[in-house]
Write an enzyme that holds these catalytic residues in place. Structure first.
Site, mmCIF file in Angstrom:
data_model
loop_
_atom_site.group_PDB
_atom_site.id
_atom_site.type_symbol
_atom_site.label_atom_id
_atom_site.label_comp_id
_atom_site.label_asym_id
_atom_site.label_seq_id
_atom_site.Cartn_x
_atom_site.Cartn_y
_atom_site.Cartn_z
ATOM 1 N N CYS A 126 1.082 -1.249 -0.156
ATOM 2 C CA CYS A 126 -0.108 0.118 -0.128
ATOM 3 C C CYS A 126 0.948 1.232 0.083
ATOM 4 O O CYS A 126 0.652 2.078 -0.757
ATOM 5 C CB CYS A 126 -0.929 -0.173 1.250
ATOM 6 S SG CYS A 126 -0.154 -0.417 2.795
ATOM 7 N N HIS A 239 -2.894 6.512 4.344
ATOM 8 C CA HIS A 239 -1.388 6.659 4.692
ATOM 9 C C HIS A 239 -0.995 7.818 4.171
ATOM 10 O O HIS A 239 -1.439 8.468 3.204
ATOM 11 C CB HIS A 239 -0.577 5.456 4.092
ATOM 12 C CG HIS A 239 -0.869 4.105 4.818
ATOM 13 N ND1 HIS A 239 -1.450 3.706 5.785
ATOM 14 C CD2 HIS A 239 -0.355 2.887 4.214
ATOM 15 C CE1 HIS A 239 -1.399 2.517 6.045
ATOM 16 N NE2 HIS A 239 -0.630 1.910 5.160
#
Lengths: 337, 337
Positions: A126, A239
Site C-alpha cells: 500500500c 497513509h
C-alpha cells in the site's frame, strides 16, 4: 461478464474490493466470496444479493475467471492451483511481488506489465502504490536520483482488528482504564510505533524494504536509490508520506504541480494561503492519491519535497487490484477464452 | 542563591520550568511568577510555597538575576527592559533566535556561546533542540553533508489548550458528537496536519525554516544543507523525528550507536530483536533525547537514518532553558554582581 472469486472477502481489504467492484461497475458474472474457516458462514451483500462466505478450498476457483486475493498466506496455498484451473490471480499479499516471473503493477504507472503475466499478477504494498504515482510523474518530467521517504501509516493497514484496537484503547486512555495491545506490539492510542512488519537485514523492517524493492520493480529501475522509515500513527484510514526526491534535472515547484496534476490518479491539493493540503481524515474512502506541500528542496540544487496521502484500503489495495483486473480484461489476457 | 522570574509561568512550558528548577535543585532565591493579565491571580506551588501569579510589568524584573520567558510575545515587550535592569533573559520564544547579537544555545552542543551573551540568550525551537543533539554527535564523528527531516509533533507544542482540544475532539469522534477546532486549523483527533506555524517563503512553514536556520546557527555551519517537513500528530507529548543524514565520512550503524550513546543528553534505545525503539508515549516527562532505528542509509554510500524522540516540553523547552541558566551561573556571566 466474468466470474470473480474474492479470497479474504470479510476482511478490511476484502470489503473494500466488493465496494470497488460495484462502484466501478465491474462486469461481474458469478461472484464467490471465500475466507478462512473462521469467517466461513458470514453473509455479505453485493449488488443487493446476499452471498455466504465459504471456506477457501482448491475447488473455489473452478469456473472462475479472476481471483482477487485480499492478502495473507492464502495466495501461496491456493494461487498456483487457481492458475492451473484457468483463473487469473491478482494478489494483494507480498508472496509473489518480488518474483521475477510475476508482474507487479500500478495501472497508472506500468500497465503494460500486465501483458506478460503467467497467471499471477501482484498488487504492490500500500505505501509503495501511494508513493509510486507521484514518483512516476516526477521521473518522467525530470528523472529521479534518490528518494528519502518517511511514512505515517494508518492502523487499518493492519486490518479491522487494528481499527477496533485503536478505538478501544483510546477509550481506555480517556476513561483512565486499561487496554492490553493485541494487534500492535505497543499501545497505538496517542502514540507512534516506528515498526511495521518484521525486522530484516540492516535493521530495516520488511515494510521499509518493500518500499525500496517494489518501487524499483514498478519503475523498471533496479538500482534506484530509495530509503524508507515506516511509522504507525493513531489514524484510522489513509497513509501519509513525506517524500523527498532528488531529481536529475531541475523541476520548479510550479512545474512539479503541473506535472503531478496532469498525471492520472493524482489530485494536487496544494494552496498554503488557503490552508489546503492533504490530510488523512479528508482523503479516506477516495480512490485518488492526493499530493500537497509541493516545495523545492532548499538543501540541494535539484530536489522536491512532497506530502502524499491516500486511502491505503482503496488505491493502496482494493482499487488498485480491481484496476488490474480491468486491464486484464481490456488487454484480453485472461487465461480462459 | 539567585532571584528568578518566570514569565508565562502558568502555561504548558512555564509549569515544566517550575518542575525542572525544583528537580535540578536550581539555587532559587526569590521566585517571581508572571503572566498576562488573563492568568494573573492564579496560584502555583514551588517547593511547598504558594506563589501568586502577577501580571508582567517592567517592574517584574527589578532585583531579579535571571528571567525565564516561556514563549510568545512577552520577551519582545519586556526582554530588553529586563536586561537594562541587570537581569539575564533566557527566552524560549522565536523573537531573538536568529539575531546575530543573541546566542542560541543547546548546552550539550554549543555551551560556549553562552559566554558572549549581551543579556539575552535564546532557547531554540523544540524540534530543533531534539534533532541537534544527535546531529552534533554525528557531525563530530563523520561530518554532515545534508539532512532531510520529517517530524511527528505532539499537540502540547501548541500549549495546554491544544491538549484539551485533542481530548475533547477525540471523545466527540468516539461518541459521534461534534467538536469545532479552536487551536488547530483542522481536526487533529485521528488525523495529521502537515502545517505548523505560518507559511513563509518557498511555501515552507516557519517551523520548517526554524529547523533549517536554527540548526545552522547552533552547529556554527551557516550553509549546512537541511530540509524539513513538519507535521502535527495526535500525540499529547514528545516530538518524534525521522532524520536522514548524509555524512562526509562513512559511519557504520555500530559506530553511530557508540558515538550517539557517548554523547551527553542522548539515550540510545535501539534493539530491533527486543522491539526496542523510542516512542513518544514512553519518552515523556524525561529530559533525554532518545535515539533508535539507527540504520545505515541503503541509498547512499555514506548516510544514516535515525528515529529521534524527546519530550518537547522538557528538553525541547523547559529543561534546555534551565540548563542555560545553570551555564550562566557556572560561567559567571550574570549581569549583576
Amino acid at each position: 461478464m466474468y466470474n470473480v472469486v474474492v479470497v479474504g472477502a470479510s476482511g478490511a481489504v476484502g470489503r473494500e474490493i466488493l465496494k470497488v467492484l460495484d462502484e466501478r461497475q465491474f462486469p461481474v458474472g458469478e461472484l464467490r466470496l471465500c475466507a478462512t474457516s473462521r469467517s466461513a458462514g458470514k453473509q455479505m451483500v453485493f449488488r443487493g444479493k446476499t452471498i455466504t462466505v465459504e471456506e477457501t478450498t482448491p475447488d473455489s476457483f473452478k469456473g472462475m475467471d479472476i481471483a482477487l486475493f485480499a492478502g495473507g498466506a492464502a495466495s501461496k496455498q491456493f494461487g498456483p492451483g487457481a492458475v492451473e484451473q484457468g483463473c487469473v490471480v491478482i494478489d494483494n499479499s507480498s508472496n509473489f511481488r518480488l518474483d521475477p516471473a510475476v508482474p507487479l503493477v500500478v495501472p497508472e504507472v506500468n500497465p503494460g506489465d500486465v501483458r506478460w503475466h503467467k497467471g499471477i499478477i501482484a498488487n504492490p504494498n500500500c505505501s509503495t502504490i501511494i508513493m509510486v504515482l507521484p514518483l512516476k510523474a516526477i521521473a518522467d518530467a525530470a528523472g529521479i536520483k534518490r528518494v528519502v521517504v518517511s511514512t505515517y501509516q494508518a492502523v487499518s493497514g493492519a486490518g479491522m482488528e487494528a481499527m477496533e484496537e485503536l478505538t478501544a484503547q483510546t477509550r481506555a486512555v480517556l476513561d483512565g482504564g486499561e487496554y492490553t495491545p493485541k494487534v500492535f506490539p505497543y499501545p497505538i492510542a496517542f502514540n507512534l510505533i516506528p515498526h511495521i512488519d518484521v525486522f530484516q537485514e540492516m535493521d530495516y523492517t520488511k515494510e521499509e524494504w518493500k518500499m525500496v524493492k517494489e518501487t524499483r520493480k514498478i519503475l523498471h529501475n533496479d538500482h534506484l536509490p530509495v530509503t524508507a522509515t515506516t511509522v504507525r500513527v493513531p489514524v484510522y484510514r489513509s497513509h501519509s508520506e513525506s517524500v523527498n526526491i532528488e531529481t536529475e534535472e531541475k523541476l520548479s515547484a510550479t512545474r512539479a504541480r503541473e506535472v503531478l496534476a496532469a498525471f492520472p490518479g493524482i489530485v494536487v491539493m496544494d494552496d498554503p494561503e488557503k490552508k489546503e493540503y492533504p490530510m488523512p481524515l479528508f482523503c479516506s474512502e477516495r480512490d485518488e492519491v492526493f499530493v500537497g506541500r509541493i516545495r523545492e528542496d532548499n538543501s540541494v540544487p535539484r530536489g522536491l519535497n512532497l506530502w502524499v496521502v491516500s486511502d491505503q484500503l482503496r488505491k493502496g489495495a482494493a482499487t488498485n487490484a480491481v484496476q488490474i483486473a480491468e486491464l486484464v480484461i481490456r488487454y484480453g489476457c485472461l487465461l480462459r477464452g
